[in-house]
Design a protein around this motif. Structure first.
Motif, mmCIF file in Angstrom:
data_model
loop_
_atom_site.group_PDB
_atom_site.id
_atom_site.type_symbol
_atom_site.label_atom_id
_atom_site.label_comp_id
_atom_site.label_asym_id
_atom_site.label_seq_id
_atom_site.Cartn_x
_atom_site.Cartn_y
_atom_site.Cartn_z
ATOM 1 N N UNK A 252 0.706 -1.298 -0.122
ATOM 2 C CA UNK A 252 -0.105 -0.100 -0.040
ATOM 3 C C UNK A 252 0.904 1.081 -0.087
ATOM 4 N N UNK A 253 0.575 2.228 -0.977
ATOM 5 C CA UNK A 253 1.354 3.391 -1.060
ATOM 6 C C UNK A 253 0.577 4.706 -0.957
ATOM 7 N N UNK A 254 1.030 5.684 -0.611
ATOM 8 C CA UNK A 254 0.439 6.979 -0.497
ATOM 9 C C UNK A 254 0.172 7.451 -2.140
ATOM 10 N N UNK A 255 -0.951 7.898 -2.384
ATOM 11 C CA UNK A 255 -1.193 8.260 -3.795
ATOM 12 C C UNK A 255 0.076 9.388 -4.183
ATOM 13 N N UNK A 256 0.237 10.129 -3.241
ATOM 14 C CA UNK A 256 1.221 11.478 -3.372
ATOM 15 C C UNK A 256 2.755 11.026 -3.638
ATOM 16 N N UNK A 257 2.969 9.746 -3.251
ATOM 17 C CA UNK A 257 4.344 9.460 -3.439
ATOM 18 C C UNK A 257 4.305 7.749 -3.809
ATOM 19 N N UNK A 274 9.424 10.191 -10.381
ATOM 20 C CA UNK A 274 7.973 10.537 -10.214
ATOM 21 C C UNK A 274 8.075 11.879 -9.696
ATOM 22 N N UNK A 275 6.970 12.766 -9.783
ATOM 23 C CA UNK A 275 6.475 13.803 -8.882
ATOM 24 C C UNK A 275 6.056 13.365 -7.622
ATOM 25 N N UNK A 276 6.508 14.075 -6.599
ATOM 26 C CA UNK A 276 5.744 13.657 -5.261
ATOM 27 C C UNK A 276 5.139 14.811 -4.526
ATOM 28 N N UNK A 277 4.297 14.767 -3.795
ATOM 29 C CA UNK A 277 3.845 15.747 -3.008
ATOM 30 C C UNK A 277 3.964 15.484 -1.560
ATOM 31 N N UNK A 278 3.766 16.080 -0.464
ATOM 32 C CA UNK A 278 3.573 16.041 0.936
ATOM 33 C C UNK A 278 2.184 14.954 1.222
ATOM 34 N N UNK A 279 2.475 13.995 2.286
ATOM 35 C CA UNK A 279 1.568 13.211 2.332
ATOM 36 C C UNK A 279 1.591 13.040 4.058
#
Ligand SMILES: *Cc1c(COP(=O)(O)O)cnc(C)c1O
Ligand SMILES: [Zn+2]
Length: 371
Positions: A252-257, A274-279
């Motif tokens: 399971x991963x965070x959609x943001x990363x 990949x592009x990431x954002x805070x999670x």
């Protein structure tokens, strides 16, 4: 006892070699035959070290332990579905990373190292710092500047030298690698002994379900320390002839990363950039997991999958878990969130680890509480 084998060029090194990577630069595996004796296991204290014949440490005297592990497995309903929750947040440092730290620091004690270096987004650093304190081995822990204050305090209070590195998680890894030149690199990502500790998760689940493996395990995954460990543990049981098949392992991963999800769903050979954002799931916010190929191979071999969840779903799952009495950190709630979309079949046994304690993330939980 066994040997160290390169995952890439297959060069082998003697077991007593303190190295953490191959001369070719690749990751090492440990080749070692785990043994199990159910009667002896049951006679021993309820800790992860009851599986001592399956753990690659020679001498009892070198074991660095708080008698941790054998965390309770309880039945629960999450999103209306019956699952077993393994309460891995009840370890001495508040996360399952203690499994890996106990074996890795025992290894360091066995090698007689005088100083250790580790980098982490928080929990692995706290675990290594605690076990280093227990073994009286000085250590340096590198963390990203953005790490939760509770984890920073914890690392400091154990007496570790804390280095806060500006920039990304990868910048932190780089700083630690440079320091690791002179000292033992107690990396939970590179050092294969860490995974020899996290594999005990699988042994305990097997024993607690009555020496039977579950059908499915959902695991929050960034670098894969629990997913790979669980796989190694279930494989040990299979090679020993104690189970017939491996459980399906779901990352399971965070959609943001979600680099692993990209790799899996687009069937890529290599890790994409990949592009990431805070999670809110800071524990699995890993943009460049070193063991990406290994993780994807495991998911494929076990007929699992890689899924993503949004921060919104994580927060909802976290509040639901807290309302049922489980105070866990947001990263742990990612796997609970994933249960909602998971198509459980009739009678399917699902295990979900509660990977980290809520007390680690007071500032994030405070925001939810004030809502
Ligand atoms: C380390 C950790 C995980 C799993 O992270 P990996 O990067 O896959 O090892 C999950 N939850 C918590 C709370 C953690 O500390
Ligand atoms: Zn090699």
């Amino acid at each position: 006892m066994g040997d160290l084998v390169c995952r890439s060029c297959r060069t082998t090194y003697p077991f007593d070699d303190p190295r953490w990577k191959c001369d070719c630069g690749s990751l090492l595996d440990i080749r070692f035959r785990a043994a199990f004796d159910r009667d002896r296991i049951r006679e021993r204290r309820p800790t992860m070290w009851r599986y001592r014949d399956a753990l690659p440490i020679y001498d009892e005297q070198h074991i660095v332990s708080f008698n941790e592990g054998f965390t309770p497995l309880v039945e629960a309903r999450i999103h209306g579905k019956p699952v077993w929750l393994k309460q891995e947040h009840l370890f001495p440092t508040g996360s399952y990373k203690d499994r890996g730290a106990s074996v890795l620091v025992s290894r360091a004690a066995e090698l007689g190292v005088s100083r250790m270096v580790e980098d982490s987004s928080g929990n692995a650093g706290a675990a290594i710092a605690a076990y280093a304190a227990r073994a009286s081995i000085p250590c340096d822990i590198y963390v990203p500047e953005s790490t939760s204050p509770a984890k920073l305090v914890q690392i400091r209070m154990y007496g570790a030298h804390l280095h806060q590195v500006p920039g990304s998680r990868e910048d932190t890894a780089h700083a630690a690698l440079q320091a690791a030149g002179q000292h033992f690199y107690a990396s939970h990502v590179w050092n294969p002994f860490f995974f020899q500790g996290t594999k005990t998760f699988a042994f305990e689940v097997w024993e607690q379900l009555g020496f039977v493996v579950p059908d499915t395990v959902l695991i929050p995954t960034g670098n894969g320390t629990l997913l790979i460990g669980a796989y190694l543990g279930f494989m040990d049981l299979k090679l020993a002839g104690l189970i017939a098949r491996l459980p399906r392992l779901i990352a399971v991963q965070s959609e943001n990363c979600a680099p692993l999800h990209r790799m899996w769903s687009e069937e890529l050979e290599d890790l994409p950039s990949i592009q990431t954002s805070d999670t809110v799931a800071e524990g699995i916010a890993i943009a460049e997991p070193m063991r990406a190929n290994q993780i994807v191979d495991i998911v494929r071999e076990t007929e699992g999958t890689v899924v993503t969840v949004s921060d919104q779903e994580i927060e909802t799952a976290l509040v639901d878990a807290c309302r049922q009495g489980w105070y866990v950190e947001p990263t742990s709630a990612s796997a609970l969130a994933a249960i909602k979309q998971y198509p459980q079949s009739a009678g399917e046994t699902i295990v979900v680890p509660l990977t980290g304690h809520g007390l680690k993330s007071t500032e994030k939980l405070l925001k939810l509480a004030e809502h």
